[in-house]
Scaffold this active site. Structure first.
Site, PDB file in Angstrom:
ATOM      1  N   MET A   1       0.785  -1.265  -0.108  1.00  0.00           N
ATOM      2  CA  MET A   1       0.098   0.017  -0.143  1.00  0.00           C
ATOM      3  C   MET A   1       0.834   1.335  -0.126  1.00  0.00           C
ATOM      4  SD  MET A   1      -3.356   0.436   2.323  1.00  0.00           S
ATOM      5  CE  MET A   1      -4.824   0.923   1.899  1.00  0.00           C
ATOM      6  N   CYS A   2       1.417   1.610   1.119  1.00  0.00           N
ATOM      7  CA  CYS A   2       2.279   2.974   1.284  1.00  0.00           C
ATOM      8  C   CYS A   2       1.421   4.368   1.027  1.00  0.00           C
ATOM      9  CB  CYS A   2       3.350   2.935   0.335  1.00  0.00           C
ATOM     10  SG  CYS A   2       4.535   1.599   0.491  1.00  0.00           S
ATOM     11  N   GLY A   3       1.728   5.173   1.921  1.00  0.00           N
ATOM     12  CA  GLY A   3       1.244   6.647   1.722  1.00  0.00           C
ATOM     13  C   GLY A   3       2.478   7.555   1.430  1.00  0.00           C
TER      14      GLY A   3
END
Lengths: 305, 227
Positions: A1-3
């Site tokens: 995912m990661c932001g």
């Protein structure tokens, strides 16, 4: 995912509050990336030479000794300070000479960033822990980009965390994953680009370094990246004067941008922007796929690739 | 009117209260303050209540809606009104990708733009977008109408089944097996009705219709024995 998150201050009066405004943005993206975090802060410009951010895994590393050795070798150390397991040094010397000295004489130390303005700080842990470790909230500057990581393509290590330096004052954060990174890494190695990890995002950073070393502008390099990188991505690229945002042609990964008279902010999700001052009156929109958005001191640009 | 403030109240409590709302008592009107981009606001509503969300909402806002009337006074993230069955969802700002995905019924109105994959795999929902829509919209659309007052991006209606697409502006490109079709009176009536329900005043005759050419594998009777 990661932001991913980015904040560029148009209003210089806000520069003393950069860290305070940016930290909640990073922490708001914890759900998207709880295993590591990092950020690049631009400010405290040093024009006389090079500003280096060095990191050691040894909490008791003797930075004073390293600073003394650098001063003995170059006689140009203007100032330095330590921040947790990182030291920021300013030397009135040529960047390449200093970097090759560090590689030879302090091989146990990692170069996180080099330039006139950039400082990259990152590590394993919850975003709130990494931010506290380096006292992000008290930092000043003109702009910052950051990343919260949920690892997919390589291990959870400091080396695998973002931002990745891509040259002087340049760095990249990535949300997504690349499918042709192995072959591209081999190709880039043959062109003399070195890699520290098996991470896909580091290949994207190395790719931009390679294109720009060939004389391309950031915009040209990003256009080439849209052709040569296979996979899905939203990239935010920090430059000395601002930042750029680009999404893959089928917009697999999210991004939202908010702009007011005071700032431009980007994030994977609006949640990260919700605490910014004046956000309720901000222009908020989703960047289009395969378009390159750039905000710099000389104004905003949008280019179709 | 009941108000929940998401800067202090929990999202789970809000959604539970909306599910439990007794419409025979005076619990028909709800307001959500400070949504701050939170995900899953007003999901799975199942009765004829009215919910106003005062600000930007996150992912899957008003997903799986039945009967309820949800208005978002701001933008929404991915998948607004996904799998809606009935009722109405009105977004006053822009919608991110996959707006109205797989929805079976009801009406979704977006006052601004909707990005990629608007109405993907739509199964009976009606969608009216007053602005533009992004690429790959109405991909594999099976039933329902997508009405776009602005422009449509690349690959509109790729592999579409029986959904009806109407676009007033330009279409960057049509997807596989999607073609422009004749606007007959029944189509003018259909667009006219949807525009009226969405509160848009514009001439239905200005729209073009797009739909399936029915030339892909699954439309060929010769392939029926393969199943």
């Amino acid at each position: 995912m990661c932001g991913i998150v980015g904040l560029y201050l148009k209003n210089p009066e806000l520069e003393s509050r950069l860290g305070e405004l940016f930290e909640p943005m990073l922490i708001a993206m914890t759900d998207r990336g709880p295993d590591s975090a990092g950020f690049a802060v631009y400010g405290d410009e040093y024009d006389a030479g090079v500003k280096l951010t060095l990191q050691s895994d040894d909490a008791d590393y003797d930075w004073q000794a390293l600073a003394d050795r650098l001063e003995a070798a170059f006689g140009s150390l203007d100032s330095w300070f330590q921040n947790a397991n990182v030291a920021v040094l300013k030397l009135a010397s040529e960047e390449k000479q200093v970097l090759s000295w560090v590689a030879e004489n302090a091989p146990d130390v990692r170069v996180m960033s080099a330039g006139q303005s950039i400082e990259i700080l990152k590590g394993v842990g919850l975003p709130t822990e990494v931010a506290a470790r380096y006292n992000l909230k008290s930092m000043r500057g003109s702009h910052a980009i950051g990343h919260t990581r949920m690892a997919t393509e390589s291990a959870v290590t400091l080396q695998g965390s973002h931002p990745f330096s891509t040259g002087l004052d340049l760095c990249l954060v990535h949300n997504g994953s690349l499918s042709n990174h192995n072959r591209l890494r081999d190709k880039l190695k043959r062109q003399g680009i070195s890699f520290q990890t098996d991470n896909d995002s580091e290949v994207a950073a190395g790719y931009l370094t390679w294109r720009m070393a060939k004389g391309e502008t950031l915009n040209q390099a990003l256009k080439s990246a849209l052709k040569d990188l296979d996979g899905f991505f939203t990239f935010t690229i920090g430059t000395r004067d601002g930042f750029a945002v680009v999404r893959d042609p089928i917009s697999c990964k999210p991004a939202v941008i908010a702009e007011t008279d005071d700032y431009v902010a980007m994030a994977s999700e609006y949640r990260a922007l919700a605490d910014l001052p004046g956000i309720k009156e901000a222009k908020v929109w989703e960047p289009e796929p395969a378009k390159i958005y750039v905000w710099e001191r000389d104004g905003a640009k949008v280019e179709a690739a | 009117m009941k108000t929940y403030d998401l800067s202090s109240d929990s999202l789970r409590e809000l959604n539970q209260a909306l599910h439990d709302a007794d419409i025979t008592a005076s619990e028909r009107e709800w307001r959500v303050a400070n949504p701050n981009g939170a995900h899953n606001i007003a999901c799975g509503l199942n009765d004829a209540i009215s919910v106003d969300i005062d600000g930007h909402a996150g992912y899957y806002c008003a997903g799986m809606n039945q009967k309820a009337n949800v208005t978002v006074h701001g933008n929404v993230g991915v998948g607004v009104a996904e799998n809606m069955m009935s009722g109405m969802v009105h977004v006053k700002g822009d919608a991110s990708q996959s707006a109205g995905a797989t929805a079976h019924g009801g009406l979704l109105v977006v006052d601004g733009n909707a990005s990629a994959r608007c109405g993907i795999s739509m199964k009976g929902v009606d969608i009216v977008v007053k602005g533009n829509i992004g690429p790959m919209s109405a991909f594999m659309g099976q039933s329902g109408c997508l009405v776009v007052c602005g422009d449509a991006g690349e690959a509109l209606g790729d592999s579409i089944y029986e959904a009806h697409i109407y676009v007033k502006g330009s279409v960057t490109s049509l997807g596989a097996d999607c073609i422009e079709k004749e606007m007959r009176q029944e189509h003018l009536d259909e667009v006219s009705d949807l525009l009226k329900r969405a509160g848009v005043e514009t001439d239905p005759a200005a729209f073009k219709r797009y739909g399936s050419a029915r030339q892909l594998y699954n439309f060929k009777v010769d392939n029926a024995s393969a199943y």
